[in-house]
Write a protein that holds these residues in place. Sequence first.
Motif, PDB file in Angstrom:
ATOM      1  N   LEU A   1      40.584   9.211   9.040  1.00  0.00           N
ATOM      2  CA  LEU A   1      39.507   8.658   9.863  1.00  0.00           C
ATOM      3  C   LEU A   1      38.260   9.524   9.852  1.00  0.00           C
ATOM      4  O   LEU A   1      38.325  10.751   9.911  1.00  0.00           O
ATOM      5  CB  LEU A   1      39.991   8.505  11.305  1.00  0.00           C
TER       6      LEU A   1
ATOM      7  N   LEU B   1      44.439   3.364  15.453  1.00  0.00           N
ATOM      8  CA  LEU B   1      43.658   2.816  14.342  1.00  0.00           C
ATOM      9  C   LEU B   1      44.407   2.874  13.015  1.00  0.00           C
ATOM     10  O   LEU B   1      44.233   2.002  12.171  1.00  0.00           O
ATOM     11  CB  LEU B   1      42.326   3.561  14.229  1.00  0.00           C
ATOM     12  N   LYS B   2      45.243   3.874  12.838  1.00  0.00           N
ATOM     13  CA  LYS B   2      46.048   3.953  11.613  1.00  0.00           C
ATOM     14  C   LYS B   2      47.228   2.984  11.650  1.00  0.00           C
ATOM     15  O   LYS B   2      47.904   2.799  10.650  1.00  0.00           O
ATOM     16  CB  LYS B   2      46.573   5.378  11.434  1.00  0.00           C
TER      17      LYS B   2
ATOM     18  N   PHE C   1      44.142  -0.822   7.149  1.00  0.00           N
ATOM     19  CA  PHE C   1      44.077   0.237   8.150  1.00  0.00           C
ATOM     20  C   PHE C   1      43.637   1.544   7.497  1.00  0.00           C
ATOM     21  O   PHE C   1      44.015   1.835   6.355  1.00  0.00           O
ATOM     22  CB  PHE C   1      45.439   0.424   8.823  1.00  0.00           C
ATOM     23  N   PRO C   2      42.841   2.348   8.190  1.00  0.00           N
ATOM     24  CA  PRO C   2      42.357   3.611   7.617  1.00  0.00           C
ATOM     25  C   PRO C   2      43.464   4.663   7.537  1.00  0.00           C
ATOM     26  O   PRO C   2      44.435   4.614   8.291  1.00  0.00           O
ATOM     27  CB  PRO C   2      41.264   4.038   8.601  1.00  0.00           C
TER      28      PRO C   2
ATOM     29  N   VAL D   1      42.735  -7.180  11.026  1.00  0.00           N
ATOM     30  CA  VAL D   1      42.589  -5.991  10.179  1.00  0.00           C
ATOM     31  C   VAL D   1      43.151  -6.285   8.792  1.00  0.00           C
ATOM     32  O   VAL D   1      44.316  -6.662   8.653  1.00  0.00           O
ATOM     33  CB  VAL D   1      43.316  -4.777  10.790  1.00  0.00           C
TER      34      VAL D   1
ATOM     35  N   ILE E   1      36.310  -1.077  11.554  1.00  0.00           N
ATOM     36  CA  ILE E   1      36.973  -0.258  10.546  1.00  0.00           C
ATOM     37  C   ILE E   1      36.390  -0.612   9.172  1.00  0.00           C
ATOM     38  O   ILE E   1      36.382  -1.789   8.788  1.00  0.00           O
ATOM     39  CB  ILE E   1      38.488  -0.511  10.547  1.00  0.00           C
TER      40      ILE E   1
ATOM     41  N   TYR F   1      36.805  -0.916  17.991  1.00  0.00           N
ATOM     42  CA  TYR F   1      36.412  -0.217  16.769  1.00  0.00           C
ATOM     43  C   TYR F   1      36.184  -1.178  15.606  1.00  0.00           C
ATOM     44  O   TYR F   1      36.971  -2.111  15.393  1.00  0.00           O
ATOM     45  CB  TYR F   1      37.490   0.775  16.343  1.00  0.00           C
TER      46      TYR F   1
ATOM     47  N   VAL G   1      35.115   4.721  10.981  1.00  0.00           N
ATOM     48  CA  VAL G   1      35.350   3.843  12.133  1.00  0.00           C
ATOM     49  C   VAL G   1      34.186   4.007  13.109  1.00  0.00           C
ATOM     50  O   VAL G   1      33.636   5.091  13.269  1.00  0.00           O
ATOM     51  CB  VAL G   1      36.695   4.143  12.826  1.00  0.00           C
TER      52      VAL G   1
ATOM     53  N   ASP H   1      37.194   4.327   5.334  1.00  0.00           N
ATOM     54  CA  ASP H   1      37.913   4.934   6.462  1.00  0.00           C
ATOM     55  C   ASP H   1      36.980   5.403   7.583  1.00  0.00           C
ATOM     56  O   ASP H   1      37.406   6.118   8.494  1.00  0.00           O
ATOM     57  CB  ASP H   1      38.808   6.104   6.021  1.00  0.00           C
TER      58      ASP H   1
END
Length: 255
Positions: A209, A161-162, A205-206, A202, A233, A231, A239, A237
């Motif tokens: 999280l 996710l990052k 990006f976070p 996206v 987002i 997910y 999710v 941040d």
Amino acid sequence: MQTEIGSPIQYYLVFENDFLNVNQLLDKQVTINFVGYQCLNCKKNKKIYRQGFCYDCFFEIPQAADWIMKPELSKAHLGIEDRDLEYEEKVQLKPHVVYLANSSNVKVGVTRKTQIPTRWIDQGAHEAIEIVEVPNRYLAGITEVALKDYVGDKTNWRTMLKNEIQDEDLVAWRDKLRQYIPEEAQQYFIESNTETNLEFPVLKFPKKLRTLNLTKTPEYTGVLKGIKGQYLIFDDDTVFNVRSNEGFVVTLRVS
């Protein structure tokens, strides 16, 4: 969420009589309200235990049997029933693929052939490649088990996710792992294919999280900034794993 391959991938929430293209919600404020449960099998308002099923259904129906998560336990090719042989034959005795996917690191996985590239999208993989295509789930399972000694089988969802990812030469990985494929599956090795690259919608990006737990936070509002894997987002941040909340009944408000 259902998905459609594209640049970027398109995501859809499907309702009883309509659907919503989630990509259109990017940069919009979304409010999620938890209102109850609906077991994916019995449809009753009973607390979800696992995989979208209530406790009773999870331990009774074939859709939640052990071979779902552990393909090597499949026995339909031997005519042996676990919970429902008719269902097990319908699912297990279909072409399956063992693949490599790079979501946070290179990992091995198994899916039905008809689930490609859906399975890769659900895992948030930015690149993936097939290794073998076999006629049943059992052969795919024992191949995955053999390869797990030499490559991972889990995704680090936080890294995914990052977007802290590195590109890998999956063709080279495929060829390197060939020698470890069980003898029963060697004939199904795929020699001449290329990796598939996937682009996710996206905007941001976070960094730190925070997961949204609907049982602890039944109402949440945030600006949607991206969709990756299964997910959502948000700008703060937070999710939200849609797949992990199957069986939860929610309302959505967009503003």
